[in-house]
Scaffold this active site. Sequence first.
Site, PDB file in Angstrom:
ATOM      1  N   LYS A  13      -8.049  -1.105  -4.805  1.00 36.14           N
ATOM      2  CA  LYS A  13      -8.186  -2.559  -4.990  1.00 36.14           C
ATOM      3  C   LYS A  13      -9.077  -3.154  -3.892  1.00 36.14           C
ATOM      4  CE  LYS A  13      -3.723  -3.330  -4.773  1.00 36.14           C
ATOM      5  NZ  LYS A  13      -3.301  -1.947  -4.472  1.00 36.14           N
ATOM      6  N   ARG A  88       2.980  -9.566  -7.142  1.00 32.09           N
ATOM      7  CA  ARG A  88       3.468  -8.198  -7.055  1.00 32.09           C
ATOM      8  C   ARG A  88       4.874  -8.056  -7.613  1.00 32.09           C
ATOM      9  NH1 ARG A  88       0.444  -6.019  -2.588  1.00 32.09           N
ATOM     10  NH2 ARG A  88       1.100  -3.923  -2.078  1.00 32.09           N
ATOM     11  N   ARG A 123      -7.549   7.259   4.752  1.00 26.51           N
ATOM     12  CA  ARG A 123      -8.111   5.904   4.808  1.00 26.51           C
ATOM     13  C   ARG A 123      -8.273   5.405   6.249  1.00 26.51           C
ATOM     14  NH1 ARG A 123      -5.522   0.987   1.595  1.00 26.51           N
ATOM     15  NH2 ARG A 123      -3.613   1.573   2.674  1.00 26.51           N
ATOM     16  N   ARG A 156      -3.712   2.505   9.055  1.00 29.34           N
ATOM     17  CA  ARG A 156      -2.578   1.596   8.877  1.00 29.34           C
ATOM     18  C   ARG A 156      -1.261   2.301   9.141  1.00 29.34           C
ATOM     19  NH1 ARG A 156      -3.670  -1.655   3.360  1.00 29.34           N
ATOM     20  NH2 ARG A 156      -1.467  -1.180   3.097  1.00 29.34           N
ATOM     21  N   ARG A 167       6.279   3.141  -0.943  1.00 27.21           N
ATOM     22  CA  ARG A 167       5.455   2.063  -1.518  1.00 27.21           C
ATOM     23  C   ARG A 167       5.170   2.333  -2.997  1.00 27.21           C
ATOM     24  NH1 ARG A 167       0.597   2.310   2.365  1.00 27.21           N
ATOM     25  NH2 ARG A 167      -0.346   0.817   0.912  1.00 27.21           N
TER      26      ARG A 167
HETATM   27  P1  AP5 Z   1      -8.106   0.973  -1.012  1.00 28.85           P
HETATM   28  O1  AP5 Z   1      -9.265   0.270  -1.624  1.00 28.85           O
HETATM   29  O2  AP5 Z   1      -7.795   0.681   0.415  1.00 28.85           O
HETATM   30  O3  AP5 Z   1      -6.806   0.848  -1.919  1.00 28.85           O
HETATM   31  P2  AP5 Z   1      -5.862  -0.401  -2.208  1.00 28.85           P
HETATM   32  O4  AP5 Z   1      -5.551  -0.368  -3.661  1.00 28.85           O
HETATM   33  O5  AP5 Z   1      -6.459  -1.668  -1.652  1.00 28.85           O
HETATM   34  O6  AP5 Z   1      -4.599   0.075  -1.393  1.00 28.85           O
HETATM   35  P3  AP5 Z   1      -3.605  -0.699  -0.420  1.00 28.85           P
HETATM   36  O7  AP5 Z   1      -2.804   0.364   0.275  1.00 28.85           O
HETATM   37  O8  AP5 Z   1      -4.325  -1.653   0.470  1.00 28.85           O
HETATM   38  O9  AP5 Z   1      -2.753  -1.448  -1.439  1.00 28.85           O
HETATM   39  P4  AP5 Z   1      -1.357  -1.981  -1.238  1.00 28.85           P
HETATM   40  O10 AP5 Z   1      -1.283  -2.803  -2.472  1.00 28.85           O
HETATM   41  O11 AP5 Z   1      -0.272  -1.023  -1.016  1.00 28.85           O
HETATM   42  O12 AP5 Z   1      -1.450  -2.708   0.175  1.00 28.85           O
HETATM   43  P5  AP5 Z   1      -1.467  -4.233   0.605  1.00 28.85           P
HETATM   44  O13 AP5 Z   1      -2.328  -4.332   1.797  1.00 28.85           O
HETATM   45  O14 AP5 Z   1      -1.728  -5.130  -0.543  1.00 28.85           O
HETATM   46  O15 AP5 Z   1      -8.374   2.555  -1.193  1.00 28.85           O
HETATM   47  C1  AP5 Z   1      -7.489   3.510  -0.628  1.00 28.85           C
HETATM   48  C2  AP5 Z   1      -8.300   4.691  -0.046  1.00 28.85           C
HETATM   49  O16 AP5 Z   1      -8.930   5.379  -1.130  1.00 28.85           O
HETATM   50  C3  AP5 Z   1      -9.424   4.263   0.901  1.00 28.85           C
HETATM   51  O17 AP5 Z   1      -9.526   5.188   1.946  1.00 28.85           O
HETATM   52  C4  AP5 Z   1     -10.682   4.291   0.022  1.00 28.85           C
HETATM   53  O18 AP5 Z   1     -11.852   4.572   0.768  1.00 28.85           O
HETATM   54  C5  AP5 Z   1     -10.336   5.432  -0.940  1.00 28.85           C
HETATM   55  N1  AP5 Z   1     -10.956   5.263  -2.250  1.00 28.85           N
HETATM   56  C6  AP5 Z   1     -11.211   4.088  -2.902  1.00 28.85           C
HETATM   57  N2  AP5 Z   1     -11.788   4.343  -4.094  1.00 28.85           N
HETATM   58  C7  AP5 Z   1     -11.855   5.700  -4.211  1.00 28.85           C
HETATM   59  C8  AP5 Z   1     -12.343   6.590  -5.208  1.00 28.85           C
HETATM   60  N3  AP5 Z   1     -12.870   6.129  -6.349  1.00 28.85           N
HETATM   61  N4  AP5 Z   1     -12.241   7.933  -4.998  1.00 28.85           N
HETATM   62  C9  AP5 Z   1     -11.700   8.399  -3.854  1.00 28.85           C
HETATM   63  N5  AP5 Z   1     -11.240   7.617  -2.865  1.00 28.85           N
HETATM   64  C10 AP5 Z   1     -11.318   6.280  -3.037  1.00 28.85           C
HETATM   65  O19 AP5 Z   1       0.088  -4.455   1.014  1.00 28.85           O
HETATM   66  C11 AP5 Z   1       0.638  -3.867   2.164  1.00 28.85           C
HETATM   67  C12 AP5 Z   1       2.070  -4.353   2.354  1.00 28.85           C
HETATM   68  O20 AP5 Z   1       2.069  -5.800   2.517  1.00 28.85           O
HETATM   69  C13 AP5 Z   1       3.012  -4.118   1.159  1.00 28.85           C
HETATM   70  O21 AP5 Z   1       3.588  -2.825   1.191  1.00 28.85           O
HETATM   71  C14 AP5 Z   1       4.059  -5.243   1.372  1.00 28.85           C
HETATM   72  O22 AP5 Z   1       4.972  -4.906   2.386  1.00 28.85           O
HETATM   73  C15 AP5 Z   1       3.214  -6.398   1.875  1.00 28.85           C
HETATM   74  N6  AP5 Z   1       2.719  -7.247   0.762  1.00 28.85           N
HETATM   75  C16 AP5 Z   1       1.420  -7.442   0.400  1.00 28.85           C
HETATM   76  N7  AP5 Z   1       1.337  -8.271  -0.639  1.00 28.85           N
HETATM   77  C17 AP5 Z   1       2.620  -8.623  -0.964  1.00 28.85           C
HETATM   78  C18 AP5 Z   1       3.178  -9.439  -1.984  1.00 28.85           C
HETATM   79  N8  AP5 Z   1       2.406 -10.067  -2.883  1.00 28.85           N
HETATM   80  N9  AP5 Z   1       4.522  -9.545  -2.033  1.00 28.85           N
HETATM   81  C19 AP5 Z   1       5.331  -8.928  -1.145  1.00 28.85           C
HETATM   82  N10 AP5 Z   1       4.853  -8.119  -0.158  1.00 28.85           N
HETATM   83  C20 AP5 Z   1       3.511  -7.966  -0.063  1.00 28.85           C
END
Ligand code: AP5
Length: 218
Positions: A13, A88, A123, A156, A167
Amino acid sequence: MRIILLGAPGAGKGTQAAFICDMFSIPKISTGDMLRQAVADQTPLGKKMASIMNAGQLVPDDMVVAMVIQRLGQSDCRNGYLLDGFPRTLSQAEALLAANIPIDCVLEIRVPDEDIIQRLSGRWIHPASGRVYHVVFNPPLQLGKDDITGEPLIQREDDREETVLKRLKVYHQQTQPLIEWYQQLEKTAGPGVPKFRKVLGLGTVQEIRDSIALALQA
Ligand code: AP5
């Protein structure tokens, strides 16, 4: 354009959000980035949230909803926005609808669980900009440094394997039901109902970017 990006942790994402935001000249509103900033700044909210996030759990709905609605009121959101990581839970999606926040498209990036762990263990991120790299699949030009600023990249806290598994479990229990919910909403075809689009998040970053561009134009 007003977009919601849905997908499991590590689905890509954040990586694809950068391209989409450039494509439409809209800001990325990532609740994960906002919460990590609050943790880094040691704000009262951040202090409370750190342990929840590091355990791979979701932070309480009311806090995230308030944070997003306040952010959407800022002037850079007038011409659109991309919501990354929000909503979410069903309760967050209902709050968005109740607040009459317009959404044009909900885009799901789907990646099988088995690919997620490999992605997250390699990552590296640039915290100030949210730029995302992978040691193998999307490496920075210089190891450990951001391509644009040259500043150090970090890993992270919640990318440890046991936390990633938690997660993923939370995603399947609490976020995945939103896919069905938005698909049903689209069928009601009322005014202001967002369309739902899905892309497979496997392949190169460029290939997925191309699929997303097609899906958003359809
Ligand atoms: P990346 O693009 O970083 O993936 P992502 O989908 O953004 O993953 P996140 O871990 O950031 O998502 P998340 O939803 O768990 O975390 P968030 O920060 O929102 O890609 C991942 C890796 O793959 C990278 O190294 C990239 O280079 C690689 N990659 C990308 N594309 C690729 C491809 N095609 N092929 C191979 N490799 C590839 O949330 C974190 C925490 O915050 C949550 O756990 C929760 O505690 C809290 N939180 C956030 N939002 C909320 C909410 N709305 N409600 C409640 N808690 C929340």
